[in-house]
Design an enzyme around this catalytic site. Sequence first.
Site, short mmCIF file in Angstrom:
data_model
loop_
_atom_site.label_atom_id
_atom_site.label_comp_id
_atom_site.label_asym_id
_atom_site.label_seq_id
_atom_site.Cartn_x
_atom_site.Cartn_y
_atom_site.Cartn_z
CG HIS A 30 52.95 -6.77 94.00
ND1 HIS A 30 52.28 -6.94 92.82
CD2 HIS A 30 54.27 -6.61 93.67
CE1 HIS A 30 53.15 -6.88 91.80
NE2 HIS A 30 54.36 -6.69 92.30
CB CYS A 88 51.39 -9.82 91.04
SG CYS A 88 50.15 -9.94 92.37
CG HIS A 114 56.89 -6.90 89.50
ND1 HIS A 114 56.35 -6.00 90.39
CD2 HIS A 114 57.55 -6.16 88.58
CE1 HIS A 114 56.66 -4.77 90.02
NE2 HIS A 114 57.39 -4.83 88.94
#
Length: 347
Positions: free
Chosen positions: A306, A256, A318
Amino acid sequence: MKNPYKHVLGALGVTLAVISLSPASAQADPPTNANDALAQLHDASQKQESLGEQYNAALGAYNDRQADVQRATAELATDQAAEKQAKAEEDRYRGDVDRWVSATTEGADLSSMSALLTGQSPSDFLDRAWLLQEVSKFNGDAMDGLTKSLDKASAASKAATQAQTKANDASAKAKQVADGLQQQRDAAVQAQQAAQTAYNRLSGTQKTALKSDKGQPFDTSNIPAGAAGTAVKAALGQVGVPYVYGGNTPGSALDCSSLVQYAYRQAGVTLPRTTYEQVLLGTPVAKGAWIPGDLLFFGTSGNVHHVAMYIGNNQIVHAPDVGQVVKVVPVSGGGSDYYTARRIVGG
């Protein structure tokens, strides 16, 4: 700028708590159906991502502290050399002054009257008077040089002492981070193994579905110009690239934080590697006030695990979980624990 690693040491306590509560041998019960298997994979992937980001941030902090040690050591060596040189200069001037004082106290008459009384002729007197002036000037220079060299030596000694303190402090901080680094690495490795175990429990059909799911269609016609728009287009260009824990290779393996780091690098903007550092950049953005290019973070203040990039139309791009690929999903697809958003460029 705020200390980009201020969360690291605080997170260390969280990490150690996770280790103590979740020993390596503890594994989730085998799933009884496909949905359970996917849920376990998601849970394991999130823990892997969280602990992995903590470890990467701690590693970055350790490397920075080691660099501080090297800089402080070099500065100390420079200041110690300057101190040594100043001391040698002091000793030289002190020797000149000591010899002058010794000659005077041992009966040498260095006055102009002495030159007049002992001179054999006016010319002899003038020669001796000139010599006395030169001696006087020399002695004055010696005294002035001694005074200045004493001040210089004192300043050099103070600088060396401060440099020594700075070097000791840098070493102590490096050790502080290093002491917990191995435990954080072990926790990250355990989490990675647990995520892989959860993925291995999926059926072949499930694995294929995850790898082929690129998410929702997206419209690039409304992407703005400028750095943010360039970053959005770069991130969307990675759709379909496999998520790989710790991956940092555009086109073949990304996680990520490396996805958004790569995307902004294409726009000429340098971002740090981990979510713990990235969340400290830019300016805060209120929930729902996002524009394309904003970074959305998920987790908590002490555990930002994240990051995704907003692309408009309530969508994000993402790199999600183990076994999946970079994809476009609704904002809610980033996780149920939305934390904050940051605008990296623009205002």
